[in-house]
Write a protein that holds these residues in place. Structure first.
Motif, PDB file in Angstrom:
ATOM      1  N   THR A  98       0.296   7.224  -6.025  1.00  0.00           N
ATOM      2  CA  THR A  98       1.646   7.334  -6.594  1.00  0.00           C
ATOM      3  C   THR A  98       2.649   6.413  -5.891  1.00  0.00           C
ATOM      4  O   THR A  98       3.794   6.310  -6.312  1.00  0.00           O
ATOM      5  N   VAL A  99       2.212   5.777  -4.802  1.00  0.00           N
ATOM      6  CA  VAL A  99       3.130   4.925  -4.028  1.00  0.00           C
ATOM      7  C   VAL A  99       3.254   3.548  -4.685  1.00  0.00           C
ATOM      8  O   VAL A  99       2.261   2.986  -5.149  1.00  0.00           O
ATOM      9  N   ASP A 100       4.480   3.018  -4.749  1.00  0.00           N
ATOM     10  CA  ASP A 100       4.706   1.679  -5.281  1.00  0.00           C
ATOM     11  C   ASP A 100       4.455   0.677  -4.143  1.00  0.00           C
ATOM     12  O   ASP A 100       5.330   0.418  -3.318  1.00  0.00           O
ATOM     13  N   ASP A 102       4.128  -2.453  -4.130  1.00  0.00           N
ATOM     14  CA  ASP A 102       4.842  -3.734  -4.212  1.00  0.00           C
ATOM     15  C   ASP A 102       6.278  -3.612  -3.709  1.00  0.00           C
ATOM     16  O   ASP A 102       6.989  -4.597  -3.620  1.00  0.00           O
ATOM     17  N   PHE A 103       6.700  -2.393  -3.428  1.00  0.00           N
ATOM     18  CA  PHE A 103       8.083  -2.204  -2.973  1.00  0.00           C
ATOM     19  C   PHE A 103       8.243  -2.847  -1.592  1.00  0.00           C
ATOM     20  O   PHE A 103       7.444  -2.598  -0.692  1.00  0.00           O
ATOM     21  N   PRO A 104       9.265  -3.682  -1.420  1.00  0.00           N
ATOM     22  CA  PRO A 104       9.373  -4.435  -0.157  1.00  0.00           C
ATOM     23  C   PRO A 104       9.945  -3.619   1.003  1.00  0.00           C
ATOM     24  O   PRO A 104      11.097  -3.776   1.370  1.00  0.00           O
ATOM     25  N   VAL A 105       9.148  -2.746   1.574  1.00  0.00           N
ATOM     26  CA  VAL A 105       9.602  -1.999   2.756  1.00  0.00           C
ATOM     27  C   VAL A 105       8.615  -2.154   3.901  1.00  0.00           C
ATOM     28  O   VAL A 105       7.422  -2.321   3.683  1.00  0.00           O
ATOM     29  N   GLN A 149       4.937  -5.231   6.234  1.00  0.00           N
ATOM     30  CA  GLN A 149       5.128  -4.657   4.901  1.00  0.00           C
ATOM     31  C   GLN A 149       3.993  -3.665   4.631  1.00  0.00           C
ATOM     32  O   GLN A 149       2.850  -3.928   5.018  1.00  0.00           O
ATOM     33  N   ILE A 150       4.282  -2.564   3.938  1.00  0.00           N
ATOM     34  CA  ILE A 150       3.239  -1.552   3.740  1.00  0.00           C
ATOM     35  C   ILE A 150       2.069  -2.084   2.916  1.00  0.00           C
ATOM     36  O   ILE A 150       0.946  -1.649   3.090  1.00  0.00           O
ATOM     37  N   LYS A 151       2.341  -3.028   2.026  1.00  0.00           N
ATOM     38  CA  LYS A 151       1.252  -3.496   1.170  1.00  0.00           C
ATOM     39  C   LYS A 151       0.247  -4.377   1.938  1.00  0.00           C
ATOM     40  O   LYS A 151      -0.859  -4.608   1.465  1.00  0.00           O
TER      41      LYS A 151
END
Lengths: 290, 316
Positions: A98-100, A102-105, A149-151
């Motif tokens: 459910t996590v995005d 691509d979100f830049p965090v 970044q998380i990704k």
């Protein structure tokens, strides 16, 4: 296939009740998900909630988290009534899917979200907050990733980041929705070992999972759930063919050899054992489909 | 040089330039949150909804900002209410509410033909129309919006990232979303004169999209998006003056050109990414090798090894 370890604390009932549901009925969109459900989660318990898709596992978690209001009954967390309000002192790890991504965090920004309730709402992180995050990340073995970044992380590292977000506020109760899905076998075991370690340090943990063998191997307490509690207790005692078959509404086989429990939870088991007859009507229907 | 200095002789241009840079900057700022929430259509819809309010307030001789502001605010509430009905998605709710509101404006204009020229400016933007009052309103809205977004940085970031989980961790998500909707409505209203209703959505989305293409850092995206917005505003105003084209269109075209260039550069980078010299694996037969006996998993044996530097983590 699973090996059940011996020597674990079997019964959690010596502890105080941390979560208490009494005769809870819950549902959405004019559809009841479960009714008259009563359940207790005790302090220092490490429990796994298992059941098929659509059994209401995630809804049950959301009731405890205060996201879904109940239609009747009471939900208490740490002695406070919940019903639609979000109880403090709960750490929550959502399903990794459910996590995005691509979100830049960065890792630090994600973990800082878990400090919101205790923070002074300043736009920036204070020195103490940064230290708290850094120490926790180091404890979880991802200390050098704070500014990544998380990704850019692997599945296991990503799961640890969200675990860190849940833990950074020092919760009494940790709730994880499917922490073992979407990661490889090695990571699965690493995560469950880590949760076991946290539980030994005093954190009460409730997880949902589809992985029965992982539950049998790592968890001291299991709740079989399908719109109602079918059985709960030590996986040694609860994981029997009749209980699992009732929970999953499908034939399941459990093989025991000494301390070892082996659960054949492949879908074909259900299909293989399912008895059905070819009546003239369904044969006719099959013919029409052709 | 005269390209830059000639227009500055005119007071209306200086007004327009200040307005366009402020509007560009603040649109760039709120655009980051809109793009990351994948809600780009809300800017488009809301600007059209506000148009209805602008027409009504002109015909009724109300204060433009009061009339359009209230209209925009109620449009947002109505969108939230209709979107709350599970059978209707937010996109459909925005489509219905905002187009109906825009249609009210069009219907009234067709009855009062004398407004046609003013409303052409409202649709496509016109620098000639920026008054001192407009400039004050734009400045106040831009500063207050930037201040609120700065103060509520944590709530906004967490809500934008994952609203449901943010709620569990104690973030007042409903309140944060309402505040953001109000900021958005206010920005759209003050941007109407410079950008025009039909161009505002692009001014909100383009700088944030370009910034997102350039960097993966949230803070850098915010900073870059504001800068790109300001640049588009200023450069677009000069183009508008020299080409005698509506300001909204030139600002958006500058943004679109920057997007195109950035996108092409990114595309080229992706296609030409090669390992740096020295990191390419050498052909196998050119690697010097040696043999030495050793043990793996209890088996003592000999096989060929390359002469690379020993990795201390290896446990052979």
């Amino acid at each position: 296939m699973a090996v059940n370890q011996s020597g674990r604390e079997k019964s959690p009932e010596s502890g105080k009740s941390l979560v208490s549901l009494s005769n809870v009925t819950c549902g959405y969109h004019n559809r009841v998900v479960f009714q008259n459900l009563s359940l207790q989660i005790f302090q220092r318990q490490f429990a796994g909630l298992v059941g098929p898709s659509g059994a209401g596992k995630s809804t049950l978690l959301k009731v405890i988290l205060g996201v879904v209001p109940v239609l009747s009954g009471t939900v208490m967390v740490s002695g406070t009534q919940v019903n639609g309000r979000h109880p403090p002192h709960i750490g929550y790890v959502p399903q990794i899917e459910t996590v995005d991504w691509d979100f830049p965090v960065t890792v630090e920004q994600v973990v800082a979200m878990g400090l919101y309730r205790q923070s002074r709402r300043l736009p920036w992180l204070t020195r103490e907050e940064r230290k708290r995050i850094k120490d926790l990340l180091e404890e979880l073995g991802i200390g050098s990733y704070a500014h990544r970044q998380i990704k850019a992380l692997s599945g296991g590292e990503q799961q640890r980041v969200f675990l860190a977000r849940a833990l950074v506020g020092n919760p009494e109760l940790l709730i994880l929705d499917e922490p073992t899905s979407g990661v490889d076998l090695k990571t699965q075991h690493a995560i469950l070992h880590l949760l076991g370690e946290l539980n030994r340090r005093g954190v009460t943990i409730l997880i949902t999972t589809h992985d029965l063998n992982a539950v049998a191997r790592h968890l001291p307490w299991v709740i079989c759930f399908n719109k109602q509690i079918i059985a709960q207790g030590d996986p040694d005692e609860v994981f029997t063919a009749p209980v699992l078959s009732r929970t999953y509404d499908s034939e399941m086989s459990v093989i025991r050899h000494g301390d070892i429990i082996l659960i054949d939870d492949s879908p074909k088991a259900g299909l293989h054992f399912k008895r059905h007859q070819h009546t003239p009507e369904n044969q006719g229907r099959r013919g029409r489909l052709k | 040089m005269s390209f830059m200095t000639t227009p500055l002789k005119y007071e209306f241009f200086i007004h327009g330039l200040i307005a366009a840079s402020l509007v560009g900057g603040v649109c760039g700022l709120i655009g980051v949150y809109i793009v990351l929430r994948r809600m780009s259509y809300i800017g488009h819809g809301l600007s059209h909804a506000v148009f209805g309010g602008a027409v009504v307030s002109t015909v009724m001789k109300w204060n433009f900002y009061l009339g359009a502001g209230l209209w925009g605010f109620f449009s947002v509430l109505l969108i939230n209410y209709v979107a709350g009905k599970k059978k209707i998605g937010a996109d459909a709710a925005i489509g219905v509410v905002t187009t109906a509101s825009f249609a009210v404006g069009v219907a009234i204009i067709s009855q009062y033909r004398r407004f046609t020229k003013n409303f052409e400016a409202a649709l496509f933007g016109n620098i000639l129309g920026v008054t001192s009052e407009d400039l004050w309103m734009i400045t106040i809205v831009a500063l207050v919006s930037a201040l609120l977004i700065g103060i509520f940085y944590r709530q906004l970031l967490f809500t934008t990232f994952d609203a449901e989980v943010a709620r569990i961790y104690g973030v007042p998500v409903g309140w944060t979303e309402s505040l953001f909707s109000l900021i958005l409505a206010a920005v759209i209203i003050v941007s109407m004169q410079v950008m025009g209703v039909t161009m505002i959505a692009a001014a909100i989305v383009i700088p944030a999209v370009v910034a997102r293409l350039i960097t993966d850092s949230f803070n850098k995206i915010v900073f870059l998006s504001v800068l790109i917005g300001i640049f588009c505003g200023i450069f677009g105003m000069y183009l508008s003056f020299h080409l005698n084209v509506s300001s909204g269109a030139t600002i958006v075209l500058v943004g679109a050109a920057i997007f195109l260039i950035t996108y092409l550069i990114q595309l080229l980078k992706e296609r030409t990414v090669l390992p740096k010299e020295g990191t390419l694996p050498a052909p196998l037969d050119s690697v010097p090798t040696h043999q030495h006996p050793h043990e793996h998993a209890g088996f003592f044996h000999v096989h060929e090894h390359s002469n690379h530097e020993e990795d201390p983590s290896e446990t052979e």
